[in-house]
Scaffold this motif. Structure first.
Motif, PDB file in Angstrom:
ATOM      1  N   LEU A  96      13.808  32.493  42.172  1.00  0.00           N
ATOM      2  CA  LEU A  96      12.843  31.879  43.079  1.00  0.00           C
ATOM      3  C   LEU A  96      12.466  32.901  44.138  1.00  0.00           C
ATOM      4  O   LEU A  96      13.340  33.478  44.783  1.00  0.00           O
ATOM      5  N   GLU A  97      11.187  33.134  44.299  1.00  0.00           N
ATOM      6  CA  GLU A  97      10.689  34.059  45.310  1.00  0.00           C
ATOM      7  C   GLU A  97       9.928  33.280  46.386  1.00  0.00           C
ATOM      8  O   GLU A  97       8.968  32.566  46.082  1.00  0.00           O
ATOM      9  N   PHE A  98      10.364  33.435  47.627  1.00  0.00           N
ATOM     10  CA  PHE A  98       9.708  32.790  48.761  1.00  0.00           C
ATOM     11  C   PHE A  98       8.949  33.857  49.542  1.00  0.00           C
ATOM     12  O   PHE A  98       9.565  34.746  50.152  1.00  0.00           O
ATOM     13  N   HIS A  99       7.624  33.783  49.512  1.00  0.00           N
ATOM     14  CA  HIS A  99       6.783  34.806  50.131  1.00  0.00           C
ATOM     15  C   HIS A  99       6.353  34.346  51.529  1.00  0.00           C
ATOM     16  O   HIS A  99       5.782  33.260  51.686  1.00  0.00           O
ATOM     17  N   PHE A 100       6.625  35.187  52.527  1.00  0.00           N
ATOM     18  CA  PHE A 100       6.306  34.875  53.919  1.00  0.00           C
ATOM     19  C   PHE A 100       5.293  35.857  54.466  1.00  0.00           C
ATOM     20  O   PHE A 100       5.314  37.048  54.118  1.00  0.00           O
ATOM     21  N   GLU A 101       4.424  35.349  55.339  1.00  0.00           N
ATOM     22  CA  GLU A 101       3.556  36.259  56.079  1.00  0.00           C
ATOM     23  C   GLU A 101       4.365  36.873  57.216  1.00  0.00           C
ATOM     24  O   GLU A 101       5.489  36.451  57.516  1.00  0.00           O
ATOM     25  N   SER A 102       3.816  37.879  57.856  1.00  0.00           N
ATOM     26  CA  SER A 102       4.505  38.536  58.960  1.00  0.00           C
ATOM     27  C   SER A 102       4.826  37.515  60.047  1.00  0.00           C
ATOM     28  O   SER A 102       3.993  36.665  60.396  1.00  0.00           O
ATOM     29  N   ASN A 103       6.064  37.570  60.557  1.00  0.00           N
ATOM     30  CA  ASN A 103       6.490  36.577  61.544  1.00  0.00           C
ATOM     31  C   ASN A 103       7.455  37.209  62.545  1.00  0.00           C
ATOM     32  O   ASN A 103       7.849  38.372  62.404  1.00  0.00           O
ATOM     33  N   ASP A 104       7.845  36.427  63.539  1.00  0.00           N
ATOM     34  CA  ASP A 104       8.708  36.925  64.617  1.00  0.00           C
ATOM     35  C   ASP A 104      10.195  36.740  64.328  1.00  0.00           C
ATOM     36  O   ASP A 104      11.018  37.002  65.218  1.00  0.00           O
ATOM     37  N   TYR A 105      10.550  36.320  63.107  1.00  0.00           N
ATOM     38  CA  TYR A 105      11.939  35.949  62.845  1.00  0.00           C
ATOM     39  C   TYR A 105      12.684  36.955  61.967  1.00  0.00           C
ATOM     40  O   TYR A 105      13.848  37.269  62.223  1.00  0.00           O
ATOM     41  N   PHE A 106      12.051  37.446  60.914  1.00  0.00           N
ATOM     42  CA  PHE A 106      12.701  38.467  60.074  1.00  0.00           C
ATOM     43  C   PHE A 106      11.642  39.407  59.528  1.00  0.00           C
ATOM     44  O   PHE A 106      10.443  39.110  59.548  1.00  0.00           O
ATOM     45  N   THR A 107      12.110  40.535  59.027  1.00  0.00           N
ATOM     46  CA  THR A 107      11.180  41.563  58.547  1.00  0.00           C
ATOM     47  C   THR A 107      10.889  41.444  57.058  1.00  0.00           C
ATOM     48  O   THR A 107       9.944  42.078  56.582  1.00  0.00           O
ATOM     49  N   ASN A 108      11.668  40.648  56.329  1.00  0.00           N
ATOM     50  CA  ASN A 108      11.433  40.495  54.890  1.00  0.00           C
ATOM     51  C   ASN A 108      10.077  39.837  54.638  1.00  0.00           C
ATOM     52  O   ASN A 108       9.703  38.898  55.334  1.00  0.00           O
ATOM     53  N   SER A 109       9.389  40.307  53.622  1.00  0.00           N
ATOM     54  CA  SER A 109       8.177  39.610  53.188  1.00  0.00           C
ATOM     55  C   SER A 109       8.489  38.656  52.035  1.00  0.00           C
ATOM     56  O   SER A 109       7.720  37.717  51.784  1.00  0.00           O
ATOM     57  N   VAL A 110       9.608  38.893  51.355  1.00  0.00           N
ATOM     58  CA  VAL A 110      10.022  38.032  50.240  1.00  0.00           C
ATOM     59  C   VAL A 110      11.522  37.773  50.340  1.00  0.00           C
ATOM     60  O   VAL A 110      12.311  38.703  50.513  1.00  0.00           O
ATOM     61  N   LEU A 111      11.916  36.501  50.236  1.00  0.00           N
ATOM     62  CA  LEU A 111      13.324  36.110  50.120  1.00  0.00           C
ATOM     63  C   LEU A 111      13.546  35.573  48.711  1.00  0.00           C
ATOM     64  O   LEU A 111      12.698  34.847  48.183  1.00  0.00           O
ATOM     65  N   THR A 112      14.670  35.954  48.112  1.00  0.00           N
ATOM     66  CA  THR A 112      14.893  35.582  46.712  1.00  0.00           C
ATOM     67  C   THR A 112      16.206  34.830  46.519  1.00  0.00           C
ATOM     68  O   THR A 112      17.154  34.989  47.292  1.00  0.00           O
ATOM     69  N   LYS A 113      16.224  34.048  45.459  1.00  0.00           N
ATOM     70  CA  LYS A 113      17.435  33.329  45.037  1.00  0.00           C
ATOM     71  C   LYS A 113      17.471  33.377  43.516  1.00  0.00           C
ATOM     72  O   LYS A 113      16.545  32.908  42.845  1.00  0.00           O
ATOM     73  N   THR A 114      18.534  33.954  42.951  1.00  0.00           N
ATOM     74  CA  THR A 114      18.666  34.102  41.509  1.00  0.00           C
ATOM     75  C   THR A 114      19.667  33.092  40.967  1.00  0.00           C
ATOM     76  O   THR A 114      20.795  33.005  41.460  1.00  0.00           O
ATOM     77  N   TYR A 115      19.254  32.356  39.962  1.00  0.00           N
ATOM     78  CA  TYR A 115      20.122  31.369  39.307  1.00  0.00           C
ATOM     79  C   TYR A 115      20.475  31.856  37.899  1.00  0.00           C
ATOM     80  O   TYR A 115      19.588  32.082  37.071  1.00  0.00           O
ATOM     81  N   LYS A 116      21.772  32.030  37.673  1.00  0.00           N
ATOM     82  CA  LYS A 116      22.248  32.502  36.377  1.00  0.00           C
ATOM     83  C   LYS A 116      22.568  31.299  35.492  1.00  0.00           C
ATOM     84  O   LYS A 116      23.122  30.309  35.960  1.00  0.00           O
ATOM     85  N   MET A 117      22.246  31.437  34.214  1.00  0.00           N
ATOM     86  CA  MET A 117      22.390  30.310  33.302  1.00  0.00           C
ATOM     87  C   MET A 117      23.194  30.686  32.062  1.00  0.00           C
ATOM     88  O   MET A 117      23.376  31.864  31.749  1.00  0.00           O
ATOM     89  N   LYS A 118      23.626  29.642  31.384  1.00  0.00           N
ATOM     90  CA  LYS A 118      24.385  29.839  30.152  1.00  0.00           C
ATOM     91  C   LYS A 118      23.920  28.802  29.140  1.00  0.00           C
ATOM     92  O   LYS A 118      23.756  27.631  29.470  1.00  0.00           O
TER      93      LYS A 118
END
Length: 417
Positions: free
Chosen positions: A237-259
């Motif tokens: 899951l990729e969460f795309h953010f515009e420039s903001n006053d809280y963090f410098t990341n433009s994308v936050l990610t979460k990887t789910y591993k499956m079986k």
């Protein structure tokens, strides 16, 4: 079956068997006077007979209790009607054939696992077809593009009624509309699109704290990326953010591993692909803006001098952004405690919900139409249960949702933990 073989909440009758050994037929068998015995009856035999008489009376009283009888009947029914008890009564030759059927069932489970792997390949293929539409969706949301008249045309269910009402009012307010149009605000794109979805969906709104809201208003897009061919099954899951006053990341990610393979110890439990673990990313918070921790003051007293000093300490804080620092599934054979298992299961459920519902149907969760559909579906299930009252309880809930392959490379903006 003897009474003592049945497990109930009532005490067992330890001497109940002696009723047959020492039958009491009446006062003729026992004569008592001044603690002495007559007619040549040995004292120990007489004592045993007396105990048996008391036991028989106790047994009669217990067996007249309807709760005891109900418990005994329930126990007898469960013993005589369970599938395992029936299997135990079958001849060895039949049991041998049943074992052969189980071997076939294990092979079926492995074929099913391969089937779901191919389903994942199809998901990956069709995700590529969806993506251009999702990219255009993002442009409309952010205001980077404006839809054409044809693209923005939509026929509602009440179109005829709306048209009739519009014709009646049109002449009277046309001048007013023209004047209002010049003054009507025209914000860029669709403001707070994804934040509104978070507010509308209970599963997500429960995670969002008041201090998370200003940050989520900068969320511009959520994407799902599937693992590459030949890689372990996973999705990101990729969460795309515009420039903001809280963090410098433009994308936050979460990887789910499956079986997608049967458990060797319990192959019959296989019900399709399942999420088995997840990885978050490091959020580069700007100074003083980290909402996942809070600073507290604590007083400390010096043991020798008795002086007191105040120190500051950072402790974890409830926040949606803890979503990117997930609890890790135990991989060393150690079991997690109940609270940790619940937290991990909830995390997996949320990840699957983003992937299967939120991202593909975002506009319907924004307008609330998807939520209404979900509510109607649940009410239908409840109604059906009422109509079937008296039958056995319904089937188990749907299979754990499918979950894809490999950990794709993470965007440079978000470092993998």
């Amino acid at each position: 079956m003897k009474v003592e073989d049945c497990e109930t909440d009532f005490p067992k009758l330890p001497a109940l068997q002696k009723i047959e050994t020492y039958p009491i037929t009446g006062d003729k068998n026992i004569q008592m006077a001044d603690n002495s015995f007559s007619d040549g009856v040995p004292p120990d035999s007489l004592e045993a007979a007396k105990n048996a008489s008391n036991t028989e009376k106790l047994a009669d009283q217990v067996m007249q209790n309807p709760q005891v009888l109900a418990a005994l009947q329930e126990r007898l029914d469960s013993v005589s009607h369970t599938p395992s008890s029936y299997i135990e009564t079958l001849p060895k030759a039949v049991k041998r054939r049943i074992n052969a059927l189980k071997q076939l069932q294990v092979k079926c489970a492995h074929i099913e696992a391969k089937f779901y792997e191919e389903v994942h390949d199809l998901e990956r293929k069709y995700a590529a077809l969806y993506q251009p539409l999702f990219d255009k969706r993002r442009e409309f949301i952010t205001g980077d593009a404006e839809p054409t008249d044809a693209e923005s045309e939509w026929h509602s269910e009440n179109e005829e009624e709306d048209k009739l009402a519009g014709d009646i009012k049109n002449k009277a307010i046309i001048a007013e509309k023209e004047a209002a149009a010049a003054e009507e605000p025209n914000p860029k794109g669709i403001p707070e699109f994804w934040f509104t979805i978070f507010r509308n969906v209970d599963m997500l709104s429960e995670l969002v704290q008041e201090y998370d809201e200003p940050i989520l208003k900068h969320l511009q897009d959520i994407k799902v990326k599937f693992s590459d061919p030949g890689q372990p099954m996973s999705f990101v899951l990729e969460f795309h953010f515009e420039s903001n006053d809280y963090f410098t990341n433009s994308v936050l990610t979460k990887t789910y591993k499956m079986k997608s393979e049967p458990d060797k110890a319990d192959p019959f439990s296989f019900e399709g692909p399942e999420i088995v673990d997840c990885d978050g990313c490091t959020i580069d918070w700007k100074k003083g803006k980290n909402v996942t921790v809070k600073t507290i003051k604590k007083k400390q007293k010096h043991k020798g001098r008795g002086t007191v000093r105040t120190i500051t300490k950072q402790v974890p804080n409830d926040s949606f952004f803890n979503f990117f620092s997930p609890l890790k599934a135990s991989g060393d054979g150690e079991s997690l405690d109940e609270d940790s298992e619940f937290t991990l299961a909830s995390d997996f459920e949320i990840g699957h919900f983003f992937r299967e519902r939120i991202v593909p149907r975002a506009v319907l969760y924004f307008t609330g139409e998807a939520i209404e559909d979900d509510d109607n579906f649940e009410e239908g299930e409840e109604g059906e249960e009422e109509e079937l009252e008296g039958d056995e309880e319904g089937e188990d809930e749907d299979d754990a949702e499918i979950n894809p392959k490999k950990e794709p490379s993470q965007p440079s903006e978000c470092k993998q933990q």
